[in-house]
Design an enzyme around this catalytic site. Sequence first.
Site, PDB file in Angstrom:
ATOM      1  N   SER A 184       0.819  -1.206   0.000  1.00 41.30           N
ATOM      2  CA  SER A 184       0.000   0.000   0.000  1.00 41.30           C
ATOM      3  C   SER A 184       0.857   1.263   0.000  1.00 41.30           C
ATOM      4  O   SER A 184       0.357   2.370   0.062  1.00 41.30           O
ATOM      5  CB  SER A 184      -0.949  -0.016   1.197  1.00 41.30           C
ATOM      6  OG  SER A 184      -0.240  -0.408   2.350  1.00 41.30           O
ATOM      7  N   ALA A 244       5.061   1.194  -4.388  1.00 39.68           N
ATOM      8  CA  ALA A 244       4.283   0.100  -4.961  1.00 39.68           C
ATOM      9  C   ALA A 244       3.212   0.657  -5.891  1.00 39.68           C
ATOM     10  O   ALA A 244       3.040   0.194  -7.019  1.00 39.68           O
ATOM     11  CB  ALA A 244       3.654  -0.726  -3.846  1.00 39.68           C
ATOM     12  N   HIS A 279      22.756   7.040  -7.410  1.00 40.27           N
ATOM     13  CA  HIS A 279      22.415   7.283  -8.812  1.00 40.27           C
ATOM     14  C   HIS A 279      23.582   7.921  -9.601  1.00 40.27           C
ATOM     15  O   HIS A 279      23.970   7.421 -10.647  1.00 40.27           O
ATOM     16  CB  HIS A 279      21.191   8.191  -8.925  1.00 40.27           C
ATOM     17  CG  HIS A 279      19.985   7.673  -8.199  1.00 40.27           C
ATOM     18  ND1 HIS A 279      19.744   6.333  -8.031  1.00 40.27           N
ATOM     19  CD2 HIS A 279      18.936   8.312  -7.610  1.00 40.27           C
ATOM     20  CE1 HIS A 279      18.602   6.167  -7.364  1.00 40.27           C
ATOM     21  NE2 HIS A 279      18.094   7.351  -7.091  1.00 40.27           N
ATOM     22  N   ARG A 306      27.326  15.546 -18.973  1.00 44.03           N
ATOM     23  CA  ARG A 306      27.949  16.467 -19.930  1.00 44.03           C
ATOM     24  C   ARG A 306      29.443  16.199 -19.982  1.00 44.03           C
ATOM     25  O   ARG A 306      30.095  16.140 -18.945  1.00 44.03           O
ATOM     26  CB  ARG A 306      27.702  17.919 -19.523  1.00 44.03           C
ATOM     27  CG  ARG A 306      26.267  18.327 -19.760  1.00 44.03           C
ATOM     28  CD  ARG A 306      26.021  19.768 -19.367  1.00 44.03           C
ATOM     29  NE  ARG A 306      24.713  20.147 -19.838  1.00 44.03           N
ATOM     30  CZ  ARG A 306      24.468  20.851 -20.941  1.00 44.03           C
ATOM     31  NH1 ARG A 306      25.479  21.304 -21.672  1.00 44.03           N
ATOM     32  NH2 ARG A 306      23.238  21.118 -21.302  1.00 44.03           N
ATOM     33  N   LEU A 309      25.717  16.582 -29.602  1.00 38.63           N
ATOM     34  CA  LEU A 309      27.137  16.881 -29.627  1.00 38.63           C
ATOM     35  C   LEU A 309      27.293  18.301 -30.138  1.00 38.63           C
ATOM     36  O   LEU A 309      26.845  18.629 -31.243  1.00 38.63           O
ATOM     37  CB  LEU A 309      27.845  15.887 -30.557  1.00 38.63           C
ATOM     38  CG  LEU A 309      29.343  16.072 -30.727  1.00 38.63           C
ATOM     39  CD1 LEU A 309      30.090  15.896 -29.412  1.00 38.63           C
ATOM     40  CD2 LEU A 309      29.875  15.070 -31.758  1.00 38.63           C
ATOM     41  N   ARG A 337      18.643  28.443  -9.158  1.00 36.56           N
ATOM     42  CA  ARG A 337      19.644  27.548  -9.744  1.00 36.56           C
ATOM     43  C   ARG A 337      20.575  26.945  -8.694  1.00 36.56           C
ATOM     44  O   ARG A 337      21.569  26.322  -9.038  1.00 36.56           O
ATOM     45  CB  ARG A 337      20.455  28.292 -10.790  1.00 36.56           C
ATOM     46  CG  ARG A 337      19.666  28.553 -12.054  1.00 36.56           C
ATOM     47  CD  ARG A 337      20.464  29.366 -13.042  1.00 36.56           C
ATOM     48  NE  ARG A 337      19.711  29.549 -14.266  1.00 36.56           N
ATOM     49  CZ  ARG A 337      19.772  28.722 -15.299  1.00 36.56           C
ATOM     50  NH1 ARG A 337      20.535  27.661 -15.240  1.00 36.56           N
ATOM     51  NH2 ARG A 337      19.042  28.953 -16.369  1.00 36.56           N
TER      52      ARG A 337
HETATM   53  C1  BG6 Z   1      14.924   8.496  -5.635  1.00 41.57           C
HETATM   54  C2  BG6 Z   1      15.146   9.542  -4.584  1.00 41.57           C
HETATM   55  O1  BG6 Z   1      15.880   7.482  -5.514  1.00 41.57           O
HETATM   56  O2  BG6 Z   1      15.019   9.091  -6.904  1.00 41.57           O
HETATM   57  C3  BG6 Z   1      14.172  10.689  -4.739  1.00 41.57           C
HETATM   58  O3  BG6 Z   1      14.990   8.958  -3.294  1.00 41.57           O
HETATM   59  C4  BG6 Z   1      14.191  11.224  -6.156  1.00 41.57           C
HETATM   60  O4  BG6 Z   1      14.466  11.722  -3.830  1.00 41.57           O
HETATM   61  C5  BG6 Z   1      14.064  10.086  -7.168  1.00 41.57           C
HETATM   62  O5  BG6 Z   1      13.105  12.125  -6.302  1.00 41.57           O
HETATM   63  C6  BG6 Z   1      14.263  10.586  -8.575  1.00 41.57           C
HETATM   64  O6  BG6 Z   1      13.960   9.560  -9.481  1.00 41.57           O
HETATM   65  P1  BG6 Z   1      13.411   9.898 -10.913  1.00 41.57           P
HETATM   66  O7  BG6 Z   1      13.350   8.577 -11.596  1.00 41.57           O
HETATM   67  O8  BG6 Z   1      12.081  10.555 -10.730  1.00 41.57           O
HETATM   68  O9  BG6 Z   1      14.406  10.832 -11.519  1.00 41.57           O
END
Ligand code: BG6
Length: 489
Positions: free
Chosen positions: A14, A18, A241, A347, A385, A469
């Site tokens: 829930s 998910a 990431h 970049r 590019l 920014r």
């Molecule tokens: C998650 C983070 O891993 O990735 C979030 O915990 C973030 O804070 C999200 O918003 C971003 O993922 P996406 O796929 O929306 O760029």
Amino acid sequence: ESESTVSITVVGASGDLAKKKIFPALFALYYEGCLPKHFTICGYARSKMTDAELRTMVSKTLTCRIDQRENCGEKMDQFLERCFYHSGQYDSQDHFAQLDKKLKEHEAGRIPNRLFYLSIPPNIFIDAVRCASLSASSGNGWTRVIVEKPFGRDSESSAALTKALKQYLEEDQIFRIDHYLGKELVENLSVLRFSNLIFEPLWSRQYIRNVQLIFSEDFGTEGRGGYFDNYGIIRDIMQNHLLQILALFAMETPVSLDAEDIRNEKVKVLRSMRPLQLENVVTGQYKSHVRGGITYPAYTDDKTVPKDSLTPTFAAAALFIDNARWDGVPFLMKAGKALHNKRAEIRVQFRHVPGNLYNRNIGTDLDRATNELVIRVQPDEAIFLKINNKVPGLGMRLDRSNLNLHYAARYSTEIPDAYERLLLDAIEGERRLFIRSDELDAAWALFTPLLKEIEEKKIIPEYYPYGSRGPVGAHYLAARYKVRWGDVG
Ligand code: BG6
């Protein structure tokens, strides 16, 4: 020989993830005919719900990617019929034993494979793994567990988590998701590098001046402050990431496309990284801002965030890889919430052309006139590019133009969500896009000392207005390495 079946149990059914990602991705896979012939999907959570209620909840989250696709409604009904619900505590062996019984009924005589997706908060994680492992497949099928970050909050807690997981599971049963690895353009990174002659020979300190990994969101932590405040942007985005993208970008050519070969190269590059110095990092936190009569909140306006929180919602860092290929090349990362746009991109800024005949025609800003390769992960996926080109006409003036591969213009297929690819890979046992435990260790080893220092010294973040920014400190940091952020101006 009997056929096999897959039971997919979404633990935390829930929850937000998910509803937003897992069920829709499973349906998309079903729609595309990618799920195995025999499967069942079980939602598991604490709240009381009937199968019908789960189906209603799930059906609200399902869409057909392209509106009015053929048979979409019909397929949805068929899909929902295969979903059911089981209510239970996350730490109750009894409740998981009841689940086991239910799964067995569905498996009826087939080789039972079981996939558990743990979409639950970290504090109940280990208990759930313990219980889920009790309902592992008892036949000759496989059992796999998908886990999501946070994988701890530093080296020690991550190692403790890994140790606890390994009491119940083998490493090859654990599928650690970093959903950025499931994104189309991140997967394409290796294709671009290794299947085109023109890139790989340039992919080193000899030709690349700097690499920038940029993540920005145009919304704050609204509603997630409780989680976020304990982690901050460095743990939320950079350590996973952006670092994963960096590893794929910078790794040496793997022996093959096998998961182990690729992950071996990623670990190597991560272990070659220079320890991160505090002086190479800028942190920020968004403050409230009024624009167009609307007041945008400060991070600390969130009721679940302490008023005096110093947790960074923005960070920029300069990283270095001390190996032969990348010696001296700054890798700049920037990640932030509540900024002016939503974007993720890579970049690559190339060096100046030696003895350039055309320097005179370029103007005074030679830095701007170097080639830049941009890989836009999202939104509006693209690869372009930047090259110098003669402005048509009788004079000899150059300007910068783009060779442009814009996905929306080039491909009519919809880009699948990252979770679709990752779920399919987990079902198929493909581990290439999942994080191996030594990769995770290397990623934490890089960031843990820095995070500790930031927290122990109570470093005050640079405050930036919501929707701006971000802190100017990020520009000074880049300038120290003679870099200009490519996404600015
Ligand atoms: C998650 C983070 O891993 O990735 C979030 O915990 C973030 O804070 C999200 O918003 C971003 O993922 P996406 O796929 O929306 O760029």
